[in-house]
Design an enzyme around this catalytic site. Sequence first.
Site, PDB file in Angstrom:
ATOM      1  N   TRP A 106       0.815  -1.223   0.000  1.00  0.00           N
ATOM      2  CA  TRP A 106       0.000   0.000   0.000  1.00  0.00           C
ATOM      3  C   TRP A 106       0.841   1.262   0.000  1.00  0.00           C
ATOM      4  O   TRP A 106       0.509   2.243  -0.670  1.00  0.00           O
ATOM      5  CB  TRP A 106      -1.028  -0.018   1.142  1.00  0.00           C
ATOM      6  N   ASP A 184      -1.551   6.653   6.458  1.00  0.00           N
ATOM      7  CA  ASP A 184      -2.638   5.827   5.942  1.00  0.00           C
ATOM      8  C   ASP A 184      -2.925   4.774   7.004  1.00  0.00           C
ATOM      9  O   ASP A 184      -2.145   3.850   7.203  1.00  0.00           O
ATOM     10  CB  ASP A 184      -2.202   5.173   4.620  1.00  0.00           C
ATOM     11  N   LYS A 208     -12.923  -1.523   6.428  1.00  0.00           N
ATOM     12  CA  LYS A 208     -12.295  -2.584   7.208  1.00  0.00           C
ATOM     13  C   LYS A 208     -12.800  -2.557   8.645  1.00  0.00           C
ATOM     14  O   LYS A 208     -13.372  -3.516   9.128  1.00  0.00           O
ATOM     15  CB  LYS A 208     -10.783  -2.441   7.147  1.00  0.00           C
TER      16      LYS A 208
HETATM   17  N1  PMP Z   1      -4.390   1.612   1.997  1.00  0.00           N
HETATM   18  C1  PMP Z   1      -4.513   0.489   2.711  1.00  0.00           C
HETATM   19  C2  PMP Z   1      -3.650   0.313   3.934  1.00  0.00           C
HETATM   20  C3  PMP Z   1      -5.422  -0.492   2.323  1.00  0.00           C
HETATM   21  O1  PMP Z   1      -5.539  -1.619   3.020  1.00  0.00           O
HETATM   22  C4  PMP Z   1      -6.231  -0.282   1.192  1.00  0.00           C
HETATM   23  C5  PMP Z   1      -7.267  -1.280   0.731  1.00  0.00           C
HETATM   24  N2  PMP Z   1      -7.069  -2.572   1.021  1.00  0.00           N
HETATM   25  C6  PMP Z   1      -6.041   0.880   0.465  1.00  0.00           C
HETATM   26  C7  PMP Z   1      -5.132   1.823   0.902  1.00  0.00           C
HETATM   27  C8  PMP Z   1      -6.847   1.156  -0.763  1.00  0.00           C
HETATM   28  O2  PMP Z   1      -8.126   1.448  -0.389  1.00  0.00           O
HETATM   29  P1  PMP Z   1      -9.329   1.601  -1.454  1.00  0.00           P
HETATM   30  O3  PMP Z   1      -9.524   0.273  -2.082  1.00  0.00           O
HETATM   31  O4  PMP Z   1     -10.443   2.066  -0.582  1.00  0.00           O
HETATM   32  O5  PMP Z   1      -8.914   2.633  -2.429  1.00  0.00           O
END
Ligand code: PMP
Length: 377
Positions: A106, A184, A208
């Site tokens: 991520w 994040d 989540k």
């Molecule tokens: N950052 C993290 C730490 C994530 O776990 C996720 C999704 N699994 C995202 C960003 C991306 O999120 P989204 O699919 O809502 O764009």
Amino acid sequence: MSRVFNFSAGPAALPQIVLEQAAAEMLDWHGTGMSVMEMSHRGSDFMGIHAEALADLRELLAVPSNYKILFLQGGGLGENAIVPLNLMRGKSGNQNEADIVITGVWSEKSHQEAQRYGAMNIAASAADTGFTAVPAIESWKLNQNSAYLHLCTNETINGVEYHFTPDLAKSHGAAFADMPIVADMSSHILSRPVDVSKYALIYGGAQKNIGPAGLTIALVREDLLLNEAGTSRAHPMCPSVFNYKLLAESDSMYNTPPTYGIYIAGLVFKWLKAQGGLKAMEMHNRTKAALLYGYLDSTDFYANRVNKADRSLMNVPFFLQDESLNAAFLQGANEAGLKQLKGHRAIGGMRASIYNAMPLAGVEALVDYMKAFERAH
Ligand code: PMP
């Protein structure tokens, strides 16, 4: 009706009691004769739901009064663009770079996306460990010209979590004391208390630990909305609906916010308060994680490869020593009502996501199944 133990990384399991309340209120919210989904976001009923969700979140996370809470759209990946568009020009208005620590999939995605808006300096990367650790803070190569430092404090796929709050004055000296830290926290927000004041911006997708996909939450320190000249710090090309200053000034009502997501999040906040708040949640989460990691470490049949000090309390990736048994493992788990355990395609293996709504009984059932599977093979 039967409910399973759902180990999905997200969208993920929600507390059953919240779903039951939402179901009971689906057609007629509090005698209004309509669903929350059908209400004007500017009407007094929804404004009340919105205000209560904001107040409860502020209380749960002890958000200081100089932070705005924004409810917006765009998800975690949206923020990868929204953050540089809002913050990369910095206080002076003419900065154009930022630092990032790469700890997994991520933060790597954040790095890739932000590069489209300016220079991204990799302050540290855990690539050499196969993304199984958080690089020691003292090793981060921070850049004085950077407008902020971006971190992903829980890597959902790699199962790596920061168990410390960065204190740059301590690790890098007074010159870095004011460097804004962007985190994040998509996959561990509300899993335990966090000192919000140590971060300039915290964001996370809701799907989540908070509610349905479609709602993104951002906590932003107010001074970051403006530059030295007292005007918006955002790049002029930043879409208005993603401009933190406009969102803050309009209490997240600049455009139509994700109303139903905010309502469900509000119910989850009430549930969290009833559980005893984030300290109680942390104890609950530590107990679950200790049970699962304890078992993983007691056998060679399975392995978690993350450095013990950096293991996530929320996302537990693990591998079978004999990967040819993966399909049988997943099939048996499914039959036992243990769902969505397949690891992310980026790293394979298995992953158990054990967010707030996962009861201890779910982790106990998983460990029992894993033991039985080990005995049978
Ligand atoms: N950052 C993290 C730490 C994530 O776990 C996720 C999704 N699994 C995202 C960003 C991306 O999120 P989204 O699919 O809502 O764009």
